[in-house]
Design a protein around this motif. Structure first.
Motif, short mmCIF file in Angstrom:
data_model
loop_
_atom_site.label_atom_id
_atom_site.label_comp_id
_atom_site.label_asym_id
_atom_site.label_seq_id
_atom_site.Cartn_x
_atom_site.Cartn_y
_atom_site.Cartn_z
N ASN A 184 51.66 28.87 46.97
CA ASN A 184 53.07 28.58 47.25
C ASN A 184 53.91 28.10 46.06
O ASN A 184 55.08 27.81 46.24
N SER A 188 53.08 34.92 43.02
CA SER A 188 53.37 36.34 43.31
C SER A 188 54.82 36.67 43.01
O SER A 188 55.12 37.73 42.48
N SER A 189 55.70 35.74 43.37
CA SER A 189 57.13 35.99 43.09
C SER A 189 57.36 36.12 41.60
O SER A 189 58.16 36.96 41.16
N ASP A 296 65.74 26.51 40.58
CA ASP A 296 67.00 26.68 41.34
C ASP A 296 67.11 25.71 42.51
O ASP A 296 68.20 25.41 42.98
P1 GDP Z 1 52.16 31.98 45.53
O1 GDP Z 1 51.37 31.56 46.73
O2 GDP Z 1 51.96 31.00 44.40
O3 GDP Z 1 51.91 33.39 45.10
O4 GDP Z 1 53.71 31.82 45.94
P2 GDP Z 1 54.74 32.94 46.43
O5 GDP Z 1 55.19 33.79 45.29
O6 GDP Z 1 54.16 33.63 47.63
O7 GDP Z 1 55.96 32.03 46.83
C1 GDP Z 1 55.89 31.06 47.85
C2 GDP Z 1 57.26 30.81 48.46
O8 GDP Z 1 58.13 30.26 47.49
C3 GDP Z 1 57.92 32.10 48.95
O9 GDP Z 1 58.58 31.81 50.13
C4 GDP Z 1 58.90 32.43 47.83
O10 GDP Z 1 60.02 33.15 48.28
C5 GDP Z 1 59.31 31.07 47.34
N1 GDP Z 1 59.69 31.07 45.93
C6 GDP Z 1 58.98 31.57 44.89
N2 GDP Z 1 59.64 31.38 43.72
C7 GDP Z 1 60.79 30.75 44.03
C8 GDP Z 1 61.91 30.27 43.25
O11 GDP Z 1 61.97 30.39 42.01
N3 GDP Z 1 62.92 29.66 43.93
C9 GDP Z 1 62.89 29.50 45.28
N4 GDP Z 1 63.91 28.87 45.84
N5 GDP Z 1 61.87 29.92 46.02
C10 GDP Z 1 60.84 30.56 45.43
#
Ligand code: GDP
Ligand code: GDP
Length: 436
Positions: A184, A188-189, A296
Motif C-alpha cells: 500500500n 505498483s502505482s 500529494d
Molecule cells: P503497493 O501495494 O505498494 O503496490 O501500492 P499500490 O500501488 O497498490 O497503491 C496503494 C493505494 O495507494 C492505491 O489505492 C493507490 O491508488 C494509492 N496511491 C499510490 N500512490 C499514490 C499517490 O502518490 N498519491 C495518492 N493520493 N495515492 C496513491
C-alpha cells in the motif's frame, strides 16, 4: 548478479533452522547500528570458499492454520520455485517417516537438483542407520549434526557442485533497480507511473530467476531494468499472502538490484517493516534512494514541511545518512521525471574508483585535521589507504592495530571520503588491516 540460492526443506523438527543458522552463522555485520534481519530470519546470504550464495529456510514460512501436510507441501513448492539447489533435510531420530516420503514425492517432480541430508547424526553409532534414507530416492545421504556443526562442509561442496554454471545470468550494462516497501505504499502505482513517463520500453522479458519480470527501458541514453517484486503478479497461492514470504521476495529483489528505492508513504510515516528491508539493502551494500510517495496527500505544505519530514527520516534511518531523499507522487507524477537520473547517479557513485595517490592525499589531510586516537597510551597509526572494490566502494586502510580503529574514527574517515568525492546513495565499506 542473481545469487545462486539454496533452500532447505523437510518436515518440522529435523533441524532446518539449526542448519540454516549454522550456514549463516559466520556472517559478520559490517556496520553495527544497522537493524538487519537477524532475528526471525528465513533468508540470508552467506559465503562458501569465497563465493556468495543465498539460503532460504522454508520451514520459517508458516502458513498459519493450514494442516501440517499442506504446509510441508507449500514449503517444498517455495523451494522449487525460488532455489537453484534444494537441500532435503531429514533426521536420524525417527528414521524415514511418512512426511519425509511426502516431501520426496513433491521433489521428484521438481526440475531442480536435490541434495539429501540426514541431520542429528551426532556420533558415529548413529551413522549406521543413514543407509535407510537411500529409500527416499535421492542417492547418497549426507550425514550432518547441526548441534555439533559436523558435515556442513561436505554438504556445501555437494550443493556448489550442483549450482548452475556462472556467467549465464543477465549480465549487461543496464542499471537494475527495485522498489521495496510495505503493502500500500504505492509500489505498483509508481511502477506504472515511471513506465508511463518513459517513451521507450524495450521489452517485458522473463528474468533469469524463476518468475521475476524485469521491465527494461531507456531514459536519456541510459538503459535500466526494473525488477518487479512480489505483488505485481499475484497468482493466488496461499503462501504468497504470508508476510514472511513477501519479505523474502523483497530481500531477493534487493540482492539482484544495483539500486534499491525504499518507498515510504507520506501519509503513514515510517514503520518498523520499512527499516527491516532498508537495513538489509544497506548491509548488502546496494545503492539506496529513499522515495517518499503520496506527497500529494500532505495538505497545507509550507517551506518547512519537507525539511521536517526529512529530519524525521534522518532520525529514523541514521545508518542511511548517505541516501538521497525524494518526495514524489505516483498520482500527480510530481518529480517522477527526476528519478531515472537520480538512479543513474547513485549507480555511478557505486562504481566510482579513486586512485590510491588521490586517496592518500585525502587521508593525510584527514589525519592532520583530526589526529588518530590513543588507546591505553598507544596511538592508532594509519599508513595507507587503497580502494579494493566497487559496488559498494570498499577501502582497506593499513594500520598498526586493526582493533584500535573504532567506529567513530572509521565514521570520520568515511565522512572525509564523502566530503571529497560524490558517494551519495552508496554505502562505503572500510576494512582495517595490519601492515605486514
Ligand atoms: P503497493 O501495494 O505498494 O503496490 O501500492 P499500490 O500501488 O497498490 O497503491 C496503494 C493505494 O495507494 C492505491 O489505492 C493507490 O491508488 C494509492 N496511491 C499510490 N500512490 C499514490 C499517490 O502518490 N498519491 C495518492 N493520493 N495515492 C496513491
Ligand atoms: P526445524 O523445525 O526443522 O527448523 O528444526 P529446528 O532447527 O527447530 O530443530 C528442532 C530440534 O532439533 C531443536 O530442539 C534442535 O535443538 C534439535 N536439533 C537440531 N539439530 C540437531 C542435531 O544435530 N542433533 C540433535 N541431537 N538435535 C538437533
Amino acid at each position: 548478479m542473481a545469487l545462486p540460492t539454496l533452500a532447505i526443506v523437510g518436515r518440522p523438527n529435523v533441524g532446518k533452522s539449526t542448519i540454516f543458522n549454522r550456514i549463516l552463522g559466520e556472517r559478520v555485520s559490517i556496520v553495527e547500528d544497522a537493524p538487519g534481519v537477524t532475528r526471525d530470519r528465513i533468508y540470508g546470504r552467506a559465503q562458501w570458499l569465497g563465493k556468495d550464495f543465498a539460503v532460504i529456510d522454508t520451514g520459517g514460512i508458516d502458513m498459519g492454520d493450514e494442516p501440517l501436510l499442506s504446509q510441508i507441501t507449500q514449503q517444498a513448492e517455495i523451494a522449487i520455485e525460488e532455489a537453484d539447489v534444494i537441500v532435503f533435510l531429514t533426521s536420524i531420530e525417527g528414521g524415514v517417516t511418512d512426511a519425509d516420503e511426502k516431501v520426496a514425492q513433491i521433489l521428484y517432480r521438481a526440475d531442480k537438483p536435490v541434495v539429501l541430508a540426514v541431520n542429528k547424526v551426532d556420533n558415529p553409532e548413529r551413522r549406521q542407520d543413514i543407509y535407510d534414507f537411500y529409500s527416499l530416492g535421492f542417492g547418497e545421504p549426507y550425514p550432518l549434526s547441526g548441534a555439533h556443526g559436523i558435515g556442513l562442509g561436505d554438504l556445501l561442496d555437494a550443493v556448489f557442485a550442483a549450482f548452475p554454471a556462472e556467467g549465464t545470468g543477465d549480465e549487461d550494462d543496464r542499471i537494475k533497480f527495485s522498489l521495496i516497501g510495505r503493502p500500500n505504499v504505492g509500489k505498483s502505482s509508481l511502477v506504472n507511473a515511471i513506465l508511463g513517463e518513459e517513451r521507450v520500453i524495450v521489452s517485458n522479458i522473463e528474468g533469469t530467476t524463476r518468475d521475476a519480470i524485469d521491465t527494461k527501458f531507456t531514459d536519456n541514453g541510459q538503459d535500466f531494468a526494473m525488477i518487479d517484486t512480489a505483488g505485481i503478479r499475484k497468482r493466488g497461492k496461499v503462501y504468497e499472502n504470508t508476510e514472511k514470504y513477501a519479505v523474502m521476495r523483497a530481500l531477493r529483489a534487493i540482492d539482484r538490484s544495483d539500486v534499491v528505492l525504499v518507498i515510504l508513504n507520506a501519509e503513514e510515516g515510517i514503520r518498523e517493516q520499512d527499516k527491516k528491508v532498508a537495513g538489509y539493502a544497506h548491509e548488502a551494500g546496494r545503492g539506496i534512494i529513499i522515495v517518499v510517495n503520496k506527497w500529494d496527500t500532505i495538505k497545507d505544505k509550507d517551506n518547512h514541511t519537507m525539511q521536517e519530514f526529512e529530519a524525521h527520516i534522518r532520525d529514523e534511518f541514521q545508518y542511511l545518512d548517505y541516501a538521497p531523499i525524494i518526495f514524489v507522487s505516483a498520482l500527480t507524477k510530481q518529480r517522477l521525471r527526476n528519478l531515472p537520473a537520480m538512479i543513474a547517479t547513485v549507480s555511478e557513485n557505486q562504481n566510482r574508483r579513486i586512485q590510491s595517490s588521490v586517496l592518500n592525499d585525502v587521508l593525510m589531510d584527514a589525519l592532520t585535521v583530526t589526529p588518530t586516537p590513543t588507546v591505553n597510551g598507544k596511538r592508532l597509526r594509519i599508513y595507507y589507504m587503497t580502494q579494493v572494490a566497487v559496488k559498494p566502494p570498499t577501502f582497506v586502510v593499513f594500520v598498526n592495530d586493526p582493533d584500535m580503529l573504532h567506529f567513530s574514527y572509521e565514521r570520520f574517515l568515511i565522512n572525509q571520503l564523502r566530503q571529497t568525492f560524490d558517494f551519495s546513495g552508496t554505502p562505503i565499506h572500510l576494512i582495517a588491516r595490519s601492515r605486514k
